[in-house]
Enzyme design. Structure first.
Site, PDB file in Angstrom:
ATOM      1  N   ASP A 189       0.830  -1.208   0.000  1.00 21.64           N
ATOM      2  CA  ASP A 189       0.000   0.000   0.000  1.00 21.64           C
ATOM      3  C   ASP A 189       0.862   1.254   0.000  1.00 21.64           C
ATOM      4  OD1 ASP A 189      -1.836  -2.211   1.125  1.00 21.64           O
ATOM      5  OD2 ASP A 189      -3.133  -0.569   0.467  1.00 21.64           O
TER       6      ASP A 189
HETATM    7  O1  MRU Z   1      -7.522  -3.127   2.958  1.00 20.10           O
HETATM    8  P1  MRU Z   1      -7.284  -3.552   1.540  1.00 20.10           P
HETATM    9  O2  MRU Z   1      -8.019  -4.777   1.149  1.00 20.10           O
HETATM   10  O3  MRU Z   1      -7.462  -2.409   0.578  1.00 20.10           O
HETATM   11  O4  MRU Z   1      -5.734  -3.926   1.510  1.00 20.10           O
HETATM   12  C1  MRU Z   1      -5.177  -4.326   0.299  1.00 20.10           C
HETATM   13  C2  MRU Z   1      -3.751  -4.703   0.424  1.00 20.10           C
HETATM   14  O5  MRU Z   1      -3.142  -4.598   1.466  1.00 20.10           O
HETATM   15  C3  MRU Z   1      -3.055  -5.115  -0.832  1.00 20.10           C
HETATM   16  O6  MRU Z   1      -2.074  -6.064  -0.561  1.00 20.10           O
HETATM   17  C4  MRU Z   1      -2.407  -3.885  -1.467  1.00 20.10           C
HETATM   18  O7  MRU Z   1      -3.328  -2.846  -1.586  1.00 20.10           O
HETATM   19  C5  MRU Z   1      -1.836  -4.192  -2.793  1.00 20.10           C
HETATM   20  S1  MRU Z   1      -3.121  -4.496  -3.965  1.00 20.10           S
HETATM   21  C6  MRU Z   1      -2.455  -4.757  -5.455  1.00 20.10           C
END
Ligand code: MRU
Length: 382
Positions: free
Chosen positions: A257
């Site tokens: 993220d």
């Molecule tokens: O809370 P989320 O489901 O949005 O978290 C998503 C993640 O942590 C993913 O691993 C990250 O965004 C990479 S997505 C290609």
């Protein structure tokens, strides 16, 4: 290969997203008709995954101004570039507040701000400025798929070259959360790498954690791997250590993220646990993410803002009633704690320090640390 799932569908100025809260049992596309609806869908996690939320925010921005251009007379803020900026910037700021950790969203809104600044410096024609902004918003979403394929190949080939000289078998790769088509505009990041290994005949099995409390693994990654017909095994989050003790796992591949300048990486909660265990078992730990996830303004993981989700979300399990008495698919949320539990810690992400990461992959290539160093120089891959 079977068709991948699509998180965002567009036609003309229409946007629809698959409601990820209802997957895997109910596939319902919901329309997004305003930036407020996009903001709400991101905040409530009807759509999630760092690149996908940036794509939706940008598309909803483009939609908003496509519709504005059709008004006759044009809205007052078309009077001058200054009036336009005063109208547009709060919209971008508002979209940015939907979720704090994924830097892709901020990068998308900053990119649109910069585009607006640059265009305003060269023309007074607000109609032309808005048209260019609309194109830029769509571009942010569209360019995601191509770069995902590039980074999947970079990371997949790197892994094959690293592992196969000593173990000439097909590879078992563990992943966390959901990083596939549902989390991006298509193909995925870490799940893209796994898909690539499968496509080139080098994958044995994809292992994935359930990823509580939101179950992005058991609900979404499971569905994507099943749809793509990629051999897979689900484990509970608590089983990573046991898996490493008893099965030959050749790599852990995760998305991100936000990646700080030194390589510290924020990703779904549980990623750090997997990294510690991977280091203990000498298993390569790979982060796969687009350049838009790298935040060179953040020196280290300590400065990454970590989103805290509502405590209630950690007390509930989302799913369908099984077996359903009336034969219909019934969505349900079940409470798995006492109703009055007070102390609940529910961070959405954790930070994996760079020293636990073997490689970071973007669409530009693969970065590894220099011999004896604990942090990355990401300049070659951003
Ligand atoms: O809370 P989320 O489901 O949005 O978290 C998503 C993640 O942590 C993913 O691993 C990250 O965004 C990479 S997505 C290609």
């Amino acid at each position: 290969m079977a068709a991948a799932l699509i998180s965002i569908r567009t036609e003309g100025d229409k946007i629809e997203i698959v409601n990820q809260l209802l997957l895997p049992h109910i596939t319902e596309y919901i329309p997004i008709d305003s930036v407020e609806e996009a903001h709400d869908a991101i905040k409530t996690m009807k759509i999630r995954g760092a690149p996908a939320i940036a794509s939706l925010a940008s598309l909803s921005f483009s939609q908003c101004f496509t519709r504005a251009l059709r008004q006759n007379p044009l809205p007052d803020y078309f009077a001058s570039p200054e009036a336009l900026k005063a109208h547009v910037q709060p919209i971008l700021d508002y979209l940015y507040t939907a979720r704090p950790t994924a830097v892709n969203l901020g990068n998308a809104t900053r990119r649109l701000t910069k585009k607006l600044e640059d265009l305003s410096a060269v023309t007074q024609d607000t109609r032309a400025i808005v048209k260019d902004l609309i194109v830029e918003g769509k571009l942010i979403a569209d360019e995601d798929v191509g770069r995902n394929k590039a980074m999947a190949k970079w990371g997949g080939d790197w892994l094959i070259n690293r592992v196969q000289p000593s173990s000439p078998k097909t590879l078992n790769v563990l992943t966390v959360c959901n990083t596939g088509s549902l989390a991006t505009s298509g193909y995925g990041t870490a799940l893209g790498l796994i898909t690539y290994l499968h496509e080139v005949g080098q994958l044995d099995k994809a292992y994935f954690t359930q990823t509580t409390p939101y179950h992005q693994g058991s609900r979404l990654t499971a569905l994507e791997l099943k749809t793509l017909q990629i051999p897979n095994v689900m484990i509970c989050d608590t089983m990573v250590g046991s898996l490493f003790q008893h099965y030959p796992i050749h790599a852990v591949a995760v998305g991100a993220d936000r990646i700080a300048k030194n390589g510290d990486t924020a990703n779904k909660i549980g990623t750090y646990n997997a990294a510690v265990l991977a280091a203990r078992h000498n298993i390569p730990f790979i982060v796969v993410a687009p350049i838009s996830t790298v935040d060179l303004d953040t020196e280290s993981g300590a400065q990454i803002p970590i989103e805290q989700r509502p405590p209630l979300e950690a007390c509930l399990v989302r799913g369908v009633v099984y077996p359903s008495e009336n034969g219909k698919v019934e969505q349900a949320q079940v409470m798995i704690t006492p109703t009055d539990l007070e102390g609940i810690y529910n961070p959405s992400f954790d930070v994996t320090p760079a020293d636990l990461i073997t490689a970071i992959v973007t669409e530009k290539g693969v970065a590894v640390k220099k011999e004896g160093e604990k942090t990355f120089d990401l300049t070659p891959i951003v």
